[in-house]
Design an enzyme around this catalytic site. Sequence first.
Site, short mmCIF file in Angstrom:
data_model
loop_
_atom_site.label_atom_id
_atom_site.label_comp_id
_atom_site.label_asym_id
_atom_site.label_seq_id
_atom_site.Cartn_x
_atom_site.Cartn_y
_atom_site.Cartn_z
N GLU A 263 8.90 8.83 1.61
CA GLU A 263 8.83 7.39 1.90
C GLU A 263 8.92 7.18 3.42
O GLU A 263 9.88 7.56 4.08
CB GLU A 263 9.94 6.58 1.20
CG GLU A 263 9.87 6.65 -0.32
CD GLU A 263 8.62 5.98 -0.89
OE1 GLU A 263 7.97 5.20 -0.17
OE2 GLU A 263 8.29 6.25 -2.06
N SER A 264 7.87 6.54 3.97
CA SER A 264 7.71 6.48 5.43
C SER A 264 8.88 5.83 6.16
O SER A 264 9.32 6.33 7.21
CB SER A 264 6.41 5.75 5.78
OG SER A 264 6.43 4.41 5.28
N CYS B 163 -3.98 7.51 5.32
CA CYS B 163 -2.79 6.81 4.85
C CYS B 163 -2.05 6.10 6.00
O CYS B 163 -1.57 6.75 6.93
CB CYS B 163 -1.85 7.79 4.17
SG CYS B 163 -0.29 7.05 3.64
N VAL C 53 1.94 11.03 -0.05
CA VAL C 53 2.28 11.29 1.35
C VAL C 53 2.74 9.98 1.98
O VAL C 53 2.41 8.90 1.46
CB VAL C 53 1.07 11.85 2.13
CG1 VAL C 53 0.69 13.22 1.63
CG2 VAL C 53 -0.13 10.90 2.07
#
Length: 219
Positions: free
Chosen positions: A64-65, A12, A52
């Site tokens: 949420e990155s 990811c 993820v």
Amino acid sequence: MTTLHFYYNDVCPFAYRVRLALAEKAIPHEAQIIDLENIPDWYADISPTGKVPLLKYGDDVVWESTVINEFLEDVFPDPPLLPRNPVDRAHARIWIEYCNSTFQPNCCGLVFELDESRHEAIRTALRDSLTTIEKALSEIPGPYWLGDRVSLVDLTYYPFFEHMPALTEYRGFELPKSLSRVHLWLEAMQARPSVQVNRQPPAFYIEAYKPYVEGRMDE
């Protein structure tokens, strides 16, 4: 001290952003890979989306990155990965948003779109976004997005460049050599210890994306 738990998948690119931030800030944490094809029941219980990356900090959950990386910046401010000046900080967020709204959808869309009749339009949009990035970087001394210090902007973009060998393999798209400033930035990022301890070889991404380009993920 509150334990930080980090849940991710090694393919990811969004989780990769967080892995880079954790490494840049040398934040102690416990990491666990989540198999997104076989999500454990316990993870579904703590993750609102089942995706993820995700952080669990004490009893609190953050996902949420982009949000996670700003959370890390707030909780672990040193070394800083965003400017202190409000205007510069706002400009950093603008470029992070550009990645999320324009560059990343084009980059990922070229791999995931199975309708070949749409590929050329996506290629054109991706080239346009890369030209925009080249122009922005050319206006900054560098080597990084905001100058001589790495920032969340750099960490936001880098994972998608590492994934580009899959675009070359399956869609015939290569990063144009004419984008000299982009290549200089990419070299600077690849030299960072945070990238060196996390990066994967091109073959890893080519193999990882194979089921998607062959349309086998829904079988």
